[in-house]
Scaffold this motif. Structure first.
Motif, PDB file in Angstrom:
ATOM      1  N   GLU A  30      30.612 -38.958 -80.860  1.00 26.85           N
ATOM      2  CA  GLU A  30      30.381 -38.569 -81.962  1.00 26.85           C
ATOM      3  C   GLU A  30      30.800 -37.594 -82.912  1.00 26.85           C
ATOM      4  O   GLU A  30      31.130 -36.585 -81.934  1.00 26.85           O
ATOM      5  N   GLY A  60      28.225 -46.898 -93.143  1.00 23.01           N
ATOM      6  CA  GLY A  60      27.407 -47.569 -92.231  1.00 23.01           C
ATOM      7  C   GLY A  60      27.840 -46.130 -90.949  1.00 23.01           C
ATOM      8  O   GLY A  60      27.460 -46.291 -90.155  1.00 23.01           O
ATOM      9  N   HIS A 102      21.790 -45.469 -75.150  1.00 24.68           N
ATOM     10  CA  HIS A 102      21.622 -44.660 -76.657  1.00 24.68           C
ATOM     11  C   HIS A 102      20.164 -44.181 -76.564  1.00 24.68           C
ATOM     12  O   HIS A 102      19.495 -44.438 -76.738  1.00 24.68           O
ATOM     13  N   ARG A 107      19.856 -51.309 -83.851  1.00 23.42           N
ATOM     14  CA  ARG A 107      20.618 -51.737 -83.810  1.00 23.42           C
ATOM     15  C   ARG A 107      19.869 -53.083 -82.972  1.00 23.42           C
ATOM     16  O   ARG A 107      20.216 -53.960 -81.346  1.00 23.42           O
ATOM     17  N   HIS A 131      34.103 -41.049 -86.761  1.00 26.16           N
ATOM     18  CA  HIS A 131      34.367 -40.408 -88.146  1.00 26.16           C
ATOM     19  C   HIS A 131      34.422 -39.437 -87.663  1.00 26.16           C
ATOM     20  O   HIS A 131      34.240 -37.913 -87.102  1.00 26.16           O
TER      21      HIS A 131
HETATM   22  C1  GP9 Z   1      21.646 -42.071 -84.445  1.00 24.43           C
HETATM   23  C2  GP9 Z   1      23.885 -42.271 -84.306  1.00 24.43           C
HETATM   24  C3  GP9 Z   1      24.161 -41.571 -85.768  1.00 24.43           C
HETATM   25  O1  GP9 Z   1      21.691 -43.267 -84.028  1.00 24.43           O
HETATM   26  O2  GP9 Z   1      24.074 -43.404 -83.671  1.00 24.43           O
HETATM   27  O3  GP9 Z   1      24.699 -42.054 -86.756  1.00 24.43           O
HETATM   28  P1  GP9 Z   1      25.693 -41.116 -87.797  1.00 24.43           P
HETATM   29  O4  GP9 Z   1      24.285 -41.062 -88.318  1.00 24.43           O
HETATM   30  O5  GP9 Z   1      26.705 -40.769 -87.440  1.00 24.43           O
HETATM   31  O6  GP9 Z   1      25.585 -42.853 -88.935  1.00 24.43           O
END
Ligand code: GP9
Ligand code: MN
Length: 432
Positions: free
Chosen positions: A38, A80, A130, A139, A259
């Motif tokens: 992340e 997104g 997740h 999802r 990202h």
């Molecule tokens: C939460 C996550 C965050 O389930 O995957 O997504 P983001 O805010 O980084 O788009």
């Protein structure tokens, strides 16, 4: 519709890059474990804050010959964010110019995505792990349309308060608590672990914080190193488990950053930690910061190492299919195999800016990648080349948008592919 579809088919066929023979099938039959890092940016790799490595374990993977590590791999997400990254990685089509494709089209659209392709072409079982609620980014619906057989969301984990960070189960618990499900999956499997702890605003309980924060004065920049270090530890522990269980030797492990973690405006605070000055920081620098890790770790491989070709998230699916020895040419994909000699090294960003191995073009301004300087008077050769790249980027993005907004894949059934039936999947009671 059929005229539009034909344009997409023609583009995909012309753009298709045939596999590199040396790489085709090198991971054939292996389990695939995708680890979504992340908000993790490439600059963290091998970075030392006050002489201390922030992510020593990920660095060891990056620097290993058993890993194909990409030094010039870019995130291409739009609004997104995480969901755009997931969409690109698993469908090789772009996210939308506005909003999240998962949220707006994901419940209705036809997908030809990694889990279904791998199941049908090579008998893979698929699962996502997740620790957030399954409805986040839609999802629950999208994964069914992608053909994911299993989705372990927050409801499968003990989510008592001390185990949570802002977007769900802390990463160390996610990996630890997923093992009991992972072990029940029929092999070979294609699995994805989506981490959350290294997410803005990068807060972490002091008990879990094992790395000194930076001191730029901007809390989200300072603490980014702390949560990145936590993620690094979580992954190291998971690798130890994989080795002990024996899964490691039969698996290929793919790690990628989805990202940026530090926004353009906060880059000005980060600049000094990168040996740069905030006063000369430019759009060129902001664009370079869109690099994210992409690593393909293949235990036992000795020919890996740092790859310098340019590419991005859109290129992952054809690359993976070819590593697994699966022909990708019948699928409508916008990316190209990173290992192919015909790989397209122009990286499109969602807003139409793009980067090539030599130039960065941001809202019309051309920068030289070597020096970061603005190229005010490009030679005719260069300006023709960049005009052509710009046109290709536009065409590519708009064809992807047409494909997705008109849901054209419902009219296109590749050879050996059976359309996914989402009603086959129920994520409420799995392995209970
Ligand atoms: C939460 C996550 C965050 O389930 O995957 O997504 P983001 O805010 O980084 O788009
Ligand atoms: Mn994200």
């Amino acid at each position: 519709n059929s005229a539009d579809l034909n344009k997409v088919i023609n583009f995909a066929q012309e753009h298709y890059a045939k596999p590199n023979e040396q790489m085709f099938g090198v991971a054939k039959g292996k389990n695939v474990i995708v680890i979504h890092l992340e908000s993790f940016q490439q600059f963290l790799i091998n970075y030392k804050l006050n002489d201390q490595e922030v992510t020593p374990f990920l660095n060891s993977l990056y620097n290993s010959k058993q890993t194909y590590s990409f030094a010039n791999f870019f995130n291409q997400v739009g609004q997104g964010k995480t969901s755009d990254a997931e969409n690109m990685l698993e469908t090789s089509t772009y996210g939308l110019p506005q909003g999240s494709l998962f949220s707006t089209l994901g419940s209705e659209n036809t997908f030809q995505a990694a889990p279904a392709i791998l199941n049908q072409e090579a008998g893979y079982t698929s699962a996502v792990f997740h620790g957030n609620v399954g409805s986040f980014w839609n999802r629950n619906d999208v994964y069914k349309n992608m053909g994911y057989q299993y989705f372990f969301d927050a409801s499968y984990y003990d989510t008592s308060a001390e185990r949570l960070s802002e977007y769900g189960l802390k990463d160390k618990y996610l990996f630890h608590d997923s093992v009991k499900y992972l072990e029940q999956l029929q092999q070979p499997f294609y699995t994805k672990f989506i981490t959350v702890t290294n997410h803005f605003p990068y807060t972490l309980d002091s008990a879990d914080a094992d790395f000194p924060a930076a001191n730029t004065g901007e809390a989200s920049v300072d603490n980014y190193f702390v949560t990145a270090h936590y993620l690094d530890q979580a992954i190291e522990t998971f690798f130890n488990y994989l080795k002990k269980s024996g899964l490691y030797d039969n698996s290929v492990i793919i790690l990628y950053g989805d990202h940026y973690g530090i926004s353009d405006s906060r880059n000005l605070k980060l600049a000094s930690l990168l040996g740069k000055s905030a006063s000369t920081w430019s759009d060129f620098d902001n664009t370079q910061m869109q690099r994210v890790p992409f690593m393909i770790h293949i235990p036992g491989q000795e020919n890996g190492g740092v790859q310098t070709q340019y590419g991005g998230e859109i290129d992952v699916l054809p690359t993976l299919l070819h590593l697994l020895g699966i022909n990708s040419s019948a699928y409508l994909q916008f990316g190209t195999d990173l290992f192919s000699k015909e790989h397209d090294q122009t990286v499109a960003f969602r807003n139409g800016s793009f980067i090539t191995p030599k130039y960065t073009v941001v809202s019309g301004t051309i920068y030289d990648n070597q020096t970061g300087a603005v190229v005010t008077h490009p030679s005719k050769v260069v300006s023709d080349y960049l005009a052509e790249q710009k046109q290709k980027v536009r065409t590519e993005l708009s064809l992807s948008d047409t494909l997705n907004t008109k849901n054209l894949l419902r009219f296109y059934v590749p050879a050996h592919f059976t359309p996914v039936d989402p009603s086959l999947y129920d994520y409420k009671k799995q392995f209970e």
